[in-house]
Design a protein around this motif. Structure first.
Motif, PDB file in Angstrom:
ATOM      1  N   LEU A 204      17.291  16.759 -63.499  1.00  0.00           N
ATOM      2  CA  LEU A 204      16.014  17.376 -63.155  1.00  0.00           C
ATOM      3  C   LEU A 204      15.193  16.464 -62.256  1.00  0.00           C
ATOM      4  O   LEU A 204      14.486  16.925 -61.353  1.00  0.00           O
ATOM      5  CB  LEU A 204      15.244  17.734 -64.429  1.00  0.00           C
TER       6      LEU A 204
ATOM      7  N   TRP B 112      19.457  22.776 -61.820  1.00  0.00           N
ATOM      8  CA  TRP B 112      18.919  23.658 -62.865  1.00  0.00           C
ATOM      9  C   TRP B 112      20.017  24.396 -63.620  1.00  0.00           C
ATOM     10  O   TRP B 112      19.710  25.235 -64.482  1.00  0.00           O
ATOM     11  CB  TRP B 112      17.963  24.687 -62.266  1.00  0.00           C
TER      12      TRP B 112
ATOM     13  N   LEU C 111      19.966  24.439 -67.449  1.00  0.00           N
ATOM     14  CA  LEU C 111      18.839  25.209 -67.986  1.00  0.00           C
ATOM     15  C   LEU C 111      19.075  26.706 -67.822  1.00  0.00           C
ATOM     16  O   LEU C 111      18.755  27.496 -68.711  1.00  0.00           O
ATOM     17  CB  LEU C 111      17.546  24.806 -67.277  1.00  0.00           C
TER      18      LEU C 111
END
Lengths: 384, 68
Positions: A146, A215, A218
């Motif tokens: 991230l 990402w 996630l």
């Protein structure tokens, strides 16, 4: 453009680049060998290949393959099984201490015809592994990913602000002018602008797709929470299906392939792993066209009964992620594209390096600071 | 090098737009092809930013120096 507007964009360009430059240099440099990871693997002899045999040589069952792999590492569990994109003669079995995500894995390469253990390649050590980890997560897991994604976002801001500043800098110059006969700073400013503007689209696309990739974890988690939790409701409260109670994986694979005709296996995620559920063996299938081969269709097969629970379509954001990946890797146009990817990567390194140099030189000449901002955009004489 | 006249938007953005457009075509065309025309197109189009950068950045200067 008003001088004030230019100053604001110059400020944005300076700070967005300064914050991310060190990390972008790291990403560009570590990315360079990663473009050629297949070729480097061949050279180092770490790439596993199945020996040639007649195409109709019968294949052993996937259950047999798993048994052979488990015999190599009786203390580990199988997380994933995959086949190389270009060969169905080989199985890679990924084995870990528990079904949880970890960097502690062993890979067993099993010949799909003879059941011979061809190799136990270590993907978790050596030069390429270090390059890979530095490129993907700085050895810091999700937080590292991230963080690099945030740096990628700053890169995109730097690219956009750089484009805005391009016009005021070029107002008095022909395209491609590099003023070499004056101070080196001017030469590097011109090279920075030239290489920056020609690599613009490529760098923006590679930067943006790289950021999207950070990402991935996630997105998968969100999808599982959002969609899969409904499918898994009937299983609530049940523990991960023990290996001894699981149905034949080969039979499950056959069922999965029958559910989605015309698709091939990409990889299998076993019960309890990050890409499956505690109660399912999940088969990720892919298409056979250039674009559909990148898209995955998960088929959740009940681990106990070998019956299909569901084959949910991927949501738009995971489809977007999968389509964006080749645009980051540059692995979809053969060797010519890889070489161009490397050259554009090197050009980007020069843009980053020259940008840093321009800032450092500006710092050293302190008093000239004001005159060097493009507030008086007369690059031929005014900025120098 | 002309110093007096300001360049028009077209003069400033002509080359960058062309290079950018070709880069985009190259990036996308390869996605729909596996070893076919799309890959060739991708190679040709993505070679443009590399070639333009190399020409103006280094080669042209070498050529100019040689002819002097």
């Amino acid at each position: 453009m008003h001088n004030k507007t230019i100053r604001i964009w110059a400020w944005i360009h300076k700070w967005s680049s300064l914050v991310c430059t060190a990390f972008m240099l790291l990403l560009c440099i570590t990315g360079l060998p990663l473009i050629f990871h297949h070729e480097i693997g061949h050279l180092l002899g770490t790439e596993v290949e199945a020996p040639p045999m007649p195409a109709d040589t019968p294949r052993i069952s996937l259950d047999q393959v798993l048994k052979i792999a488990r015999a190599q590492h009786p203390d580990r569990v199988v997380q994933f099984v995959s086949q190389p994109e270009d060969s169905q003669d080989l199985w890679f079995v990924t084995m870990t201490p528990t079904p949880a995500p970890t960097d502690d894995f062993r890979s067993v390469a099993v010949d799909a015809r003879t059941g011979e253990v061809l190799a136990q390649p270590r993907f978790d050590e050596g030069f390429m592994w270090v390059m890979f980890k530095l490129h993907v997560d700085l050895f810091a897991g999700l937080a590292g990913k991230l963080f690099l994604g945030l740096m990628g976002l700053l890169l995109l801001v730097a690219v956009v602000s750089g484009v805005v500043l391009y016009a005021p800098f070029m107002r008095k110059l022909d395209f491609g002018t590099v003023r070499r006969d004056r101070r080196p700073r001017l030469k590097w400013l011109d090279l920075h602008n030239l290489l920056g503007i020609v690599t613009l689209v490529w760098l923006f696309v590679v930067g943006a797709t790289g950021m999207i990739n950070t990402w991935a974890d996630l997105m998968i988690k969100y999808w599982q929470y959002d969609k899969l939790s409904v499918l898994l409701a009937p299983y609530q409260g049940q523990a991960t299906v023990p290996v001894a109670e699981r149905a034949s994986v080969q039979r499950s694979l056959d069922v999965a392939l029958r559910t989605e005709p015309g698709m091939q296996l990409s990889f299998v995620a076993f019960p309890g792993t990050a890409f499956s559920s505690p109660h399912h063996t999940t088969f990720f299938l892919r298409g056979d066209q250039p674009l559909t081969s990148r898209l995955l269709q998960p088929v959740l097969v009940d681990a106990r009964t070998a019956e299909v629970t569901a084959s949910p379509r991927l949501p738009w954001y995971l489809t977007g992620l999968l389509v964006s990946q080749p645009l980051h890797f540059g692995d979809y146009g053969g060797m010519p594209m890889k070489i161009l990817w490397a050259l554009l990567d090197i050009a980007s390194i020069i843009v980053l390096g020259s940008g840093l140099y321009l800032w450092l030189r500006k710092g050293r000449t302190g008093g000239q600071h004001k005159a060097e901002t493009p507030k008086a955009p007369q690059p031929a004489e005014g900025i120098a | 090098m002309k110093k007096s006249s300001h360049r028009s938007g077209m003069a400033i953005w002509g080359w960058p737009s062309l290079v950018g457009l070709l880069s985009g075509v190259g990036l996308v065309s390869g996605l729909f092809s596996d070893g076919g025309v799309g890959d060739v197109l991708a190679g040709v189009c993505l070679a443009v930013p590399v070639a333009v950068g190399a020409w103006f950045g280094w080669i042209r200067r070498g050529a100019a120096a040689d002819s002097r």
